[in-house]
Design a protein around this motif. Structure first.
Motif, PDB file in Angstrom:
ATOM      1  N   GLN A 222      28.806 -21.783  51.115  1.00  0.00           N
ATOM      2  CA  GLN A 222      29.224 -20.665  50.268  1.00  0.00           C
ATOM      3  C   GLN A 222      29.667 -21.153  48.893  1.00  0.00           C
ATOM      4  OE1 GLN A 222      32.188 -18.875  52.807  1.00  0.00           O
ATOM      5  NE2 GLN A 222      30.736 -17.369  53.613  1.00  0.00           N
ATOM      6  N   ALA A 223      30.369 -22.271  48.835  1.00  0.00           N
ATOM      7  CA  ALA A 223      30.812 -22.827  47.557  1.00  0.00           C
ATOM      8  C   ALA A 223      29.614 -23.248  46.714  1.00  0.00           C
ATOM      9  CB  ALA A 223      31.747 -24.015  47.791  1.00  0.00           C
TER      10      ALA A 223
ATOM     11  N   GLY B 157      33.133 -27.080  39.007  1.00  0.00           N
ATOM     12  CA  GLY B 157      34.527 -26.670  39.177  1.00  0.00           C
ATOM     13  C   GLY B 157      34.663 -25.510  40.149  1.00  0.00           C
ATOM     14  N   ILE B 158      33.751 -24.554  40.040  1.00  0.00           N
ATOM     15  CA  ILE B 158      33.756 -23.412  40.963  1.00  0.00           C
ATOM     16  C   ILE B 158      33.495 -23.881  42.389  1.00  0.00           C
ATOM     17  CG2 ILE B 158      32.415 -21.367  41.641  1.00  0.00           C
ATOM     18  CD1 ILE B 158      32.142 -20.779  38.600  1.00  0.00           C
ATOM     19  N   ALA B 159      32.536 -24.789  42.557  1.00  0.00           N
ATOM     20  CA  ALA B 159      32.230 -25.298  43.894  1.00  0.00           C
ATOM     21  C   ALA B 159      33.437 -26.024  44.490  1.00  0.00           C
ATOM     22  CB  ALA B 159      31.022 -26.234  43.842  1.00  0.00           C
ATOM     23  N   GLY B 160      34.065 -26.896  43.697  1.00  0.00           N
ATOM     24  CA  GLY B 160      35.246 -27.616  44.167  1.00  0.00           C
ATOM     25  C   GLY B 160      36.393 -26.672  44.500  1.00  0.00           C
ATOM     26  N   PHE B 161      36.608 -25.686  43.647  1.00  0.00           N
ATOM     27  CA  PHE B 161      37.672 -24.704  43.853  1.00  0.00           C
ATOM     28  C   PHE B 161      37.441 -23.928  45.151  1.00  0.00           C
ATOM     29  CE2 PHE B 161      39.424 -20.460  43.418  1.00  0.00           C
ATOM     30  CZ  PHE B 161      40.729 -20.709  43.013  1.00  0.00           C
ATOM     31  N   ASP B 162      36.236 -23.376  45.309  1.00  0.00           N
ATOM     32  CA  ASP B 162      35.947 -22.550  46.484  1.00  0.00           C
ATOM     33  C   ASP B 162      36.067 -23.329  47.785  1.00  0.00           C
ATOM     34  OD1 ASP B 162      35.503 -20.310  44.966  1.00  0.00           O
ATOM     35  OD2 ASP B 162      33.315 -20.354  45.144  1.00  0.00           O
TER      36      ASP B 162
ATOM     37  N   ALA C  69      36.695 -32.248  40.919  1.00  0.00           N
ATOM     38  CA  ALA C  69      38.054 -32.696  41.278  1.00  0.00           C
ATOM     39  C   ALA C  69      39.102 -31.723  40.756  1.00  0.00           C
ATOM     40  CB  ALA C  69      38.309 -34.096  40.740  1.00  0.00           C
ATOM     41  N   ALA C  70      38.941 -31.292  39.517  1.00  0.00           N
ATOM     42  CA  ALA C  70      39.894 -30.325  38.946  1.00  0.00           C
ATOM     43  C   ALA C  70      39.844 -29.014  39.718  1.00  0.00           C
ATOM     44  CB  ALA C  70      39.575 -30.087  37.467  1.00  0.00           C
ATOM     45  N   GLY C  71      38.655 -28.557  40.028  1.00  0.00           N
ATOM     46  CA  GLY C  71      38.515 -27.328  40.828  1.00  0.00           C
ATOM     47  C   GLY C  71      39.129 -27.482  42.204  1.00  0.00           C
ATOM     48  N   GLY C  72      38.934 -28.657  42.819  1.00  0.00           N
ATOM     49  CA  GLY C  72      39.523 -28.905  44.136  1.00  0.00           C
ATOM     50  C   GLY C  72      41.046 -28.888  44.104  1.00  0.00           C
ATOM     51  N   ILE C  73      41.619 -29.491  43.075  1.00  0.00           N
ATOM     52  CA  ILE C  73      43.080 -29.491  42.934  1.00  0.00           C
ATOM     53  C   ILE C  73      43.597 -28.064  42.775  1.00  0.00           C
ATOM     54  CG2 ILE C  73      44.993 -30.160  41.411  1.00  0.00           C
ATOM     55  CD1 ILE C  73      43.358 -32.756  40.856  1.00  0.00           C
TER      56      ILE C  73
END
Length: 128
Positions: free
Chosen positions: A17-18, A60-65, A118-122
């Motif tokens: 989904q990410a 960033g969107i992928a890491g965030f999601d 990495a920023a999105g994941g954080i």
């Protein structure tokens, strides 16, 4: 044992989904930019910066999601997601152009994807 398999399936579903969200954004931006290039006087010299910014936002969107979905290890999850996004983008681009050589732009894209992922994941793991 069944619960562990379910958790793994959920993680894979979260990752898919990410990636889908990230590539949806990428496709939308590239299609819109293609239309802008076709019907306006915008220079083709802007293509590399638009591609790099789009890569950063999408990774960033992928890491965030993904990090928001699994609720742990934000930076590691984001780095992995950014890496996966960049590698998939490279493969898709290489297949489309029949050019599998690695140029300096590949390393730039990889660095931007890793940092943005990495920023999105954080942000994702700390999002409520």
């Amino acid at each position: 044992m069944g619960e562990k398999k379910t958790q793994e399936k959920n993680k894979i579903l979260c990752l898919v989904q990410a990636m889908a969200a990230a590539y949806a954004v990428t496709c939308l931006v590239f299609l819109t930019y293609g239309i802008v290039l076709t019907y306006t006087n915008v220079s083709e010299g802007t293509i590399p910066i638009v591609a790099l910014v789009t890569t950063a936002v999408s990774a960033g969107i992928a890491g965030f999601d993904f990090a928001r979905c699994i609720h742990q290890k934000g930076i590691v999850v984001g780095l992995g997601t950014g890496l996966l996004y960049a590698v998939l983008l490279y493969v898709i681009t290489a297949l489309g152009s029949n050019d599998f050589s690695i140029h300096s732009s590949f390393w730039r894209m990889m660095a931007v994807s890793l940092a943005a992922g990495a920023a999105g994941g954080i942000l994702g793991v700390n999002c409520k």
